[in-house]
Design a protein around this motif. Sequence first.
Motif, PDB file in Angstrom:
ATOM      1  N   TRP A  50     -69.621 -34.764  -9.200  1.00 29.28           N
ATOM      2  CA  TRP A  50     -69.380 -34.153 -10.518  1.00 29.28           C
ATOM      3  C   TRP A  50     -68.360 -33.034 -10.400  1.00 29.28           C
ATOM      4  O   TRP A  50     -67.467 -32.901 -11.248  1.00 29.28           O
ATOM      5  CB  TRP A  50     -70.687 -33.609 -11.093  1.00 29.28           C
ATOM      6  CG  TRP A  50     -70.507 -32.986 -12.448  1.00 29.28           C
ATOM      7  CD1 TRP A  50     -70.632 -33.603 -13.658  1.00 29.28           C
ATOM      8  CD2 TRP A  50     -70.148 -31.628 -12.725  1.00 29.28           C
ATOM      9  NE1 TRP A  50     -70.373 -32.711 -14.675  1.00 29.28           N
ATOM     10  CE2 TRP A  50     -70.064 -31.492 -14.125  1.00 29.28           C
ATOM     11  CE3 TRP A  50     -69.887 -30.517 -11.922  1.00 29.28           C
ATOM     12  CZ2 TRP A  50     -69.745 -30.287 -14.739  1.00 29.28           C
ATOM     13  CZ3 TRP A  50     -69.547 -29.318 -12.532  1.00 29.28           C
ATOM     14  CH2 TRP A  50     -69.477 -29.207 -13.925  1.00 29.28           C
ATOM     15  N   THR A  51     -68.459 -32.215  -9.360  1.00 19.05           N
ATOM     16  CA  THR A  51     -67.550 -31.087  -9.188  1.00 19.05           C
ATOM     17  C   THR A  51     -66.107 -31.549  -9.086  1.00 19.05           C
ATOM     18  O   THR A  51     -65.191 -30.903  -9.613  1.00 19.05           O
ATOM     19  CB  THR A  51     -67.934 -30.283  -7.931  1.00 19.05           C
ATOM     20  OG1 THR A  51     -69.290 -29.832  -8.056  1.00 19.05           O
ATOM     21  CG2 THR A  51     -67.023 -29.083  -7.748  1.00 19.05           C
ATOM     22  N   GLN A  52     -65.876 -32.673  -8.423  1.00 19.31           N
ATOM     23  CA  GLN A  52     -64.522 -33.170  -8.228  1.00 19.31           C
ATOM     24  C   GLN A  52     -64.010 -34.012  -9.388  1.00 19.31           C
ATOM     25  O   GLN A  52     -62.840 -34.398  -9.407  1.00 19.31           O
ATOM     26  CB  GLN A  52     -64.467 -33.988  -6.934  1.00 19.31           C
ATOM     27  CG  GLN A  52     -64.744 -33.159  -5.689  1.00 19.31           C
ATOM     28  CD  GLN A  52     -65.025 -33.996  -4.460  1.00 19.31           C
ATOM     29  OE1 GLN A  52     -64.810 -35.211  -4.474  1.00 19.31           O
ATOM     30  NE2 GLN A  52     -65.502 -33.359  -3.390  1.00 19.31           N
ATOM     31  N   SER A  53     -64.863 -34.290 -10.370  1.00 19.96           N
ATOM     32  CA  SER A  53     -64.443 -35.087 -11.518  1.00 19.96           C
ATOM     33  C   SER A  53     -63.553 -34.264 -12.445  1.00 19.96           C
ATOM     34  O   SER A  53     -63.440 -33.037 -12.322  1.00 19.96           O
ATOM     35  CB  SER A  53     -65.673 -35.575 -12.297  1.00 19.96           C
ATOM     36  OG  SER A  53     -66.336 -34.476 -12.901  1.00 19.96           O
ATOM     37  N   MET A  54     -62.946 -34.932 -13.418  1.00 20.31           N
ATOM     38  CA  MET A  54     -62.094 -34.236 -14.380  1.00 20.31           C
ATOM     39  C   MET A  54     -62.891 -33.216 -15.179  1.00 20.31           C
ATOM     40  O   MET A  54     -62.425 -32.092 -15.432  1.00 20.31           O
ATOM     41  CB  MET A  54     -61.424 -35.246 -15.320  1.00 20.31           C
ATOM     42  CG  MET A  54     -60.478 -34.599 -16.329  1.00 20.31           C
ATOM     43  SD  MET A  54     -59.676 -35.811 -17.393  1.00 20.31           S
ATOM     44  CE  MET A  54     -58.718 -36.731 -16.171  1.00 20.31           C
ATOM     45  N   LEU A  55     -64.130 -33.608 -15.569  1.00 22.62           N
ATOM     46  CA  LEU A  55     -64.979 -32.672 -16.309  1.00 22.62           C
ATOM     47  C   LEU A  55     -65.298 -31.446 -15.468  1.00 22.62           C
ATOM     48  O   LEU A  55     -65.278 -30.313 -15.966  1.00 22.62           O
ATOM     49  CB  LEU A  55     -66.272 -33.368 -16.736  1.00 22.62           C
ATOM     50  CG  LEU A  55     -67.290 -32.509 -17.502  1.00 22.62           C
ATOM     51  CD1 LEU A  55     -66.682 -31.968 -18.787  1.00 22.62           C
ATOM     52  CD2 LEU A  55     -68.552 -33.310 -17.794  1.00 22.62           C
ATOM     53  N   GLY A  56     -65.588 -31.666 -14.188  1.00 16.89           N
ATOM     54  CA  GLY A  56     -65.885 -30.544 -13.311  1.00 16.89           C
ATOM     55  C   GLY A  56     -64.719 -29.587 -13.158  1.00 16.89           C
ATOM     56  O   GLY A  56     -64.913 -28.367 -13.026  1.00 16.89           O
ATOM     57  N   GLN A  57     -63.484 -30.113 -13.206  1.00 15.52           N
ATOM     58  CA  GLN A  57     -62.302 -29.277 -13.027  1.00 15.52           C
ATOM     59  C   GLN A  57     -62.046 -28.369 -14.231  1.00 15.52           C
ATOM     60  O   GLN A  57     -61.532 -27.257 -14.084  1.00 15.52           O
ATOM     61  CB  GLN A  57     -61.075 -30.156 -12.769  1.00 15.52           C
ATOM     62  CG  GLN A  57     -61.156 -30.964 -11.485  1.00 15.52           C
ATOM     63  CD  GLN A  57     -61.255 -30.090 -10.242  1.00 15.52           C
ATOM     64  OE1 GLN A  57     -60.522 -29.127 -10.086  1.00 15.52           O
ATOM     65  NE2 GLN A  57     -62.181 -30.437  -9.359  1.00 15.52           N
ATOM     66  N   VAL A  58     -62.377 -28.850 -15.423  1.00 13.98           N
ATOM     67  CA  VAL A  58     -62.107 -28.046 -16.638  1.00 13.98           C
ATOM     68  C   VAL A  58     -63.386 -27.417 -17.188  1.00 13.98           C
ATOM     69  O   VAL A  58     -63.358 -26.807 -18.259  1.00 13.98           O
ATOM     70  CB  VAL A  58     -61.453 -28.925 -17.726  1.00 13.98           C
ATOM     71  CG1 VAL A  58     -60.164 -29.541 -17.212  1.00 13.98           C
ATOM     72  CG2 VAL A  58     -62.415 -30.021 -18.218  1.00 13.98           C
ATOM     73  N   PHE A  59     -64.466 -27.525 -16.455  1.00 11.84           N
ATOM     74  CA  PHE A  59     -65.782 -27.156 -16.990  1.00 11.84           C
ATOM     75  C   PHE A  59     -65.877 -25.688 -17.393  1.00 11.84           C
ATOM     76  O   PHE A  59     -66.248 -25.372 -18.536  1.00 11.84           O
ATOM     77  CB  PHE A  59     -66.858 -27.480 -15.952  1.00 11.84           C
ATOM     78  CG  PHE A  59     -68.247 -27.090 -16.378  1.00 11.84           C
ATOM     79  CD1 PHE A  59     -68.977 -27.893 -17.240  1.00 11.84           C
ATOM     80  CD2 PHE A  59     -68.820 -25.912 -15.913  1.00 11.84           C
ATOM     81  CE1 PHE A  59     -70.256 -27.531 -17.629  1.00 11.84           C
ATOM     82  CE2 PHE A  59     -70.100 -25.545 -16.290  1.00 11.84           C
ATOM     83  CZ  PHE A  59     -70.818 -26.361 -17.162  1.00 11.84           C
ATOM     84  N   LEU A  60     -65.562 -24.771 -16.498  1.00 10.97           N
ATOM     85  CA  LEU A  60     -65.771 -23.352 -16.793  1.00 10.97           C
ATOM     86  C   LEU A  60     -64.884 -22.839 -17.931  1.00 10.97           C
ATOM     87  O   LEU A  60     -65.383 -22.120 -18.811  1.00 10.97           O
ATOM     88  CB  LEU A  60     -65.579 -22.522 -15.532  1.00 10.97           C
ATOM     89  CG  LEU A  60     -66.747 -22.586 -14.531  1.00 10.97           C
ATOM     90  CD1 LEU A  60     -66.444 -21.749 -13.302  1.00 10.97           C
ATOM     91  CD2 LEU A  60     -68.044 -22.131 -15.180  1.00 10.97           C
ATOM     92  N   PRO A  61     -63.585 -23.160 -17.985  1.00 10.34           N
ATOM     93  CA  PRO A  61     -62.807 -22.731 -19.162  1.00 10.34           C
ATOM     94  C   PRO A  61     -63.354 -23.301 -20.471  1.00 10.34           C
ATOM     95  O   PRO A  61     -63.421 -22.588 -21.481  1.00 10.34           O
ATOM     96  CB  PRO A  61     -61.396 -23.263 -18.869  1.00 10.34           C
ATOM     97  CG  PRO A  61     -61.350 -23.404 -17.390  1.00 10.34           C
ATOM     98  CD  PRO A  61     -62.718 -23.793 -16.963  1.00 10.34           C
ATOM     99  N   ALA A  62     -63.769 -24.580 -20.441  1.00  9.95           N
ATOM    100  CA  ALA A  62     -64.334 -25.180 -21.655  1.00  9.95           C
ATOM    101  C   ALA A  62     -65.657 -24.527 -22.023  1.00  9.95           C
ATOM    102  O   ALA A  62     -65.939 -24.284 -23.211  1.00  9.95           O
ATOM    103  CB  ALA A  62     -64.521 -26.689 -21.442  1.00  9.95           C
ATOM    104  N   ALA A  63     -66.486 -24.221 -21.022  1.00  7.22           N
ATOM    105  CA  ALA A  63     -67.768 -23.567 -21.300  1.00  7.22           C
ATOM    106  C   ALA A  63     -67.559 -22.180 -21.878  1.00  7.22           C
ATOM    107  O   ALA A  63     -68.289 -21.758 -22.796  1.00  7.22           O
ATOM    108  CB  ALA A  63     -68.598 -23.490 -20.018  1.00  7.22           C
TER     109      ALA A  63
END
Length: 361
Positions: A179-192
């Motif tokens: 999950w961390t290496q997925s696209m969602l994982g890469q943009v997760f914190l700015p989106a959150a």
Amino acid sequence: MMPRVSFSAPSQLAALLPLLSRLLPSLPAPVRDSDVPALFRERFIVSGYRPAGLPWRSYVLSLFQIHNETLNVWSHLLAATAVALRFTAFAVLQGGGLLGVRLQGPEGQGVSVDASSLPLVLYAISAITYLSCSAAAHLLQSHSERAHYSLFLLDYVGVAVYQYGCALALSLYSADPAWTQSMLGQVFLPAAALLAWLSCAACCYAKLRFRRPYPLHRKLCQVLPMGVAYLLDISPVAHRLATHSWTSSAALPLHVLQVVLFLLSAFFFSCPVPERFSPGRYDIIGHGHQLFHLLLALCTLAQQEALFHDFLWRRPALVREFGEQRLLLACASFPCLALCCAMTALAMRRRAQDHLMKEQR
């Protein structure tokens, strides 16, 4: 001759009694909904309201009075205390003492930041913040309309801070590498961070924009951004639950429990049940917002326990996998998000004050 014994109160005590009576006033009995301004009324809650316009100390002392906010206040006040005590016990017994700092720096002396445990510290701070802000809002909001708006805007800031505290901790401790290496994982914190701020702004706007009786789209304005933020924030856990056996880690059953508790709390936040079906019967104990508070408090406690397990699991390799600078940058975004939410709430508070001043003219 026997000496005479006087049972009269000492003069100092006699002088102190009037002062105590002023400091600890007798609280007026709770009143019905028709006796308070419309702003303070809740749908299907008929009685148990505290009169508006009393001194501040009266509302502080109402912590020990029975009214329709008593359970709302105590549930989150006790939960904040439980989070703080449990975190302290974990830090001392299992976390190695002071979490968030190292007593020896890279050169062997001084104090430095422990990047691997700092996100857990920020999570605990965020949980205590939202629980404390919520308790304060429900305890003191009946003082005046200005206080009502100010305190609930502060409550929304606390909720947004907690949302991002959860996102930060779950993405670093509870996610697996896929999950961390997925696209969602890469943009997760700015989106959150963006969604946490949007949730705060939407709740503040809905609080100021709509008047009672509230339309349905007021609730949608609050629930939809928070719902989208939750779906994103819980995605590391959801991925792990979907790809691992729930018995593979002691944390996973606790994650299941916190998801179930959150969904139940969201239901009671969105729907005024059971009071809708019997107005007046659940005024003091059992109305929907109280159930929401209780379930959310239990959700937070379960989530914290799950994060303790995940923290011990991920801590040894966390700095190696993410890098210390990246971890510190992620943690630095936490106060930035809190500041943005606080500034948004202050701007909304000024609008509320201007509106109230126009109404009073």
